[in-house]
Enzyme design. Structure first.
Site, short mmCIF file in Angstrom:
data_model
loop_
_atom_site.label_atom_id
_atom_site.label_comp_id
_atom_site.label_asym_id
_atom_site.label_seq_id
_atom_site.Cartn_x
_atom_site.Cartn_y
_atom_site.Cartn_z
N HIS A 42 0.76 -1.27 -0.45
CA HIS A 42 0.04 0.12 -0.30
C HIS A 42 0.84 1.73 0.33
CE1 HIS A 42 -3.85 -1.79 1.74
NE2 HIS A 42 -3.57 -1.78 0.50
N HIS A 125 -10.21 -4.54 4.22
CA HIS A 125 -8.94 -4.19 3.72
C HIS A 125 -7.91 -5.67 3.45
CE1 HIS A 125 -4.48 -4.30 5.20
NE2 HIS A 125 -4.65 -3.52 5.23
N GLU A 127 -5.40 -7.44 3.96
CA GLU A 127 -5.15 -8.75 4.38
C GLU A 127 -5.88 -9.41 5.31
OE1 GLU A 127 -2.84 -8.85 8.55
OE2 GLU A 127 -2.20 -7.64 7.52
N THR A 162 -2.17 -7.15 10.82
CA THR A 162 -0.77 -7.30 11.04
C THR A 162 -0.32 -6.05 11.61
OG1 THR A 162 -0.04 -7.36 9.11
CG2 THR A 162 -0.22 -9.63 10.55
N SER A 218 -2.52 2.62 3.62
CA SER A 218 -2.42 2.49 3.44
C SER A 218 -2.53 2.33 5.60
CB SER A 218 0.08 2.52 4.18
OG SER A 218 0.02 1.72 5.03
N ASN A 220 -1.23 1.03 8.25
CA ASN A 220 0.15 1.04 9.02
C ASN A 220 0.12 2.17 9.80
OD1 ASN A 220 2.78 1.39 8.25
ND2 ASN A 220 1.70 -0.41 6.83
N SER A 262 5.34 0.42 4.89
CA SER A 262 4.79 0.03 3.51
C SER A 262 6.79 1.02 2.59
CB SER A 262 4.24 0.53 2.39
OG SER A 262 3.40 -1.14 3.64
#
Length: 279
Positions: A42, A125, A127, A162, A218, A220, A262
């Site tokens: 991302h 998402h 993931e 994660t 992204s 995170n 990322s």
């Protein structure tokens, strides 16, 4: 003289670095016959850089060029998607982050042992979708409020996206206590994510201005922005050095920089150099 400090833990994690090396090497050998299933990571700038190296992006296996190499993104995919790619005769390369693989294995094992699987994460998402593919009856819960109206089984097993903030997991787990007889929690938040969040908070507490570098898509990186903003009001999220506004730096004694998992080191360096030139 103002100081520019990069957080001790910032930027591309092991899974991202691994995937980028894999795809870059493939691009050299395959001569334009490499595609990734969805964005590899991302970060739009990185995706564009890979495109310049001849790496395309497709939405599904059926859209890939016949006989070409299809790379499974770092976020992972449901098993049936990978199976479809193989049945179409594509060369499948799996760049799924090993830490994401651990979530898949944990979810599968919990489901096999008869637990109701709850994935703590963001609906939609990539993931999370990949994880649900390994435990198809799983519930996806992003906050305690989303548990309202849900049928909770006697035995519940929890895994977590994660890249999620630890507090989000704690909140959902606390809301589950008392609603089931057995609650098993497997904390699958990546250690790299936790370290980046802790380092970002520590730096933001001291900084006059915080700059968070990474893709707006992204998860995170977005969490890092939220964490920094809680400690430093002047927090700004950018994808590239070109987005920096000199006005942000007025009167700042300490400018902090952090970056999502990322974000390659080269992007962080470019931002740091631009800030130093503006001060």
């Amino acid at each position: 003289m103002a100081r520019v400090v990069v957080a001790q833990e910032a930027g591309a994690c092991f899974g991202v670095e691994r995937a980028l090396h894999m795809v870059t090497d493939l691009a050299k050998d395959e001569n334009g016959r490499v595609q990734t299933l969805g964005p590899l990571i991302h970060n739009p700038l990185v995706v564009e850089e890979l495109r310049d190296k001849g790496v395309g992006v497709v939405a599904d296996p059926a859209s890939a060029a016949p006989g070409s190499t299809l790379v499974m993104r770092t976020h992972g995919v449901p098993p049936e998607v990978e199976q479809q790619a193989r049945e179409l005769g594509l060369v499948v390369v799996d760049a799924t982050c090993p830490y994401v693989k651990k979530v898949h294995v944990a979810a599968e094992r919990l489901a096999r042992k008869g637990y109701q699987v709850i994935v703590v994460g963001e609906k939609g998402h990539p993931e999370v979708e990949g994880t649900v593919g390994h435990a198809p009856k799983a519930l996806v819960i992003g906050s305690p409020a989303e548990l309202e109206g849900c049928q909770i089984a006697r035995r519940v097993g929890v895994v977590v996206q994660t890249t999620l903030a630890q507090q989000a997991l704690r909140d959902v787990v606390a809301a589950l206590v008392g609603r089931c007889e057995e609650l098993r929690v497997i904390d699958t938040i990546c250690d790299a994510t936790s370290k980046r969040q802790e380092a970002a908070a520590e730096l933001a507490e001291q900084a006059d201005v915080m700059v968070v570098v990474g893709g707006r898509n992204s998860a995170n990186t977005t969490h890092l922005v939220q964490i920094c903003a809680a400690h430093c009001e002047a927090t700004h999220h950018i994808e590239s050095a070109d987005e920096l506004d000199p006005a942000w730096l007025d009167g700042a004694d300490l400018v902090g920089i952090t970056a999502g998992a990322s974000t390659p080191a080269s992007h962080i360096d470019a931002v740091r150099q631009r800030i130093e030139a503006l001060l």
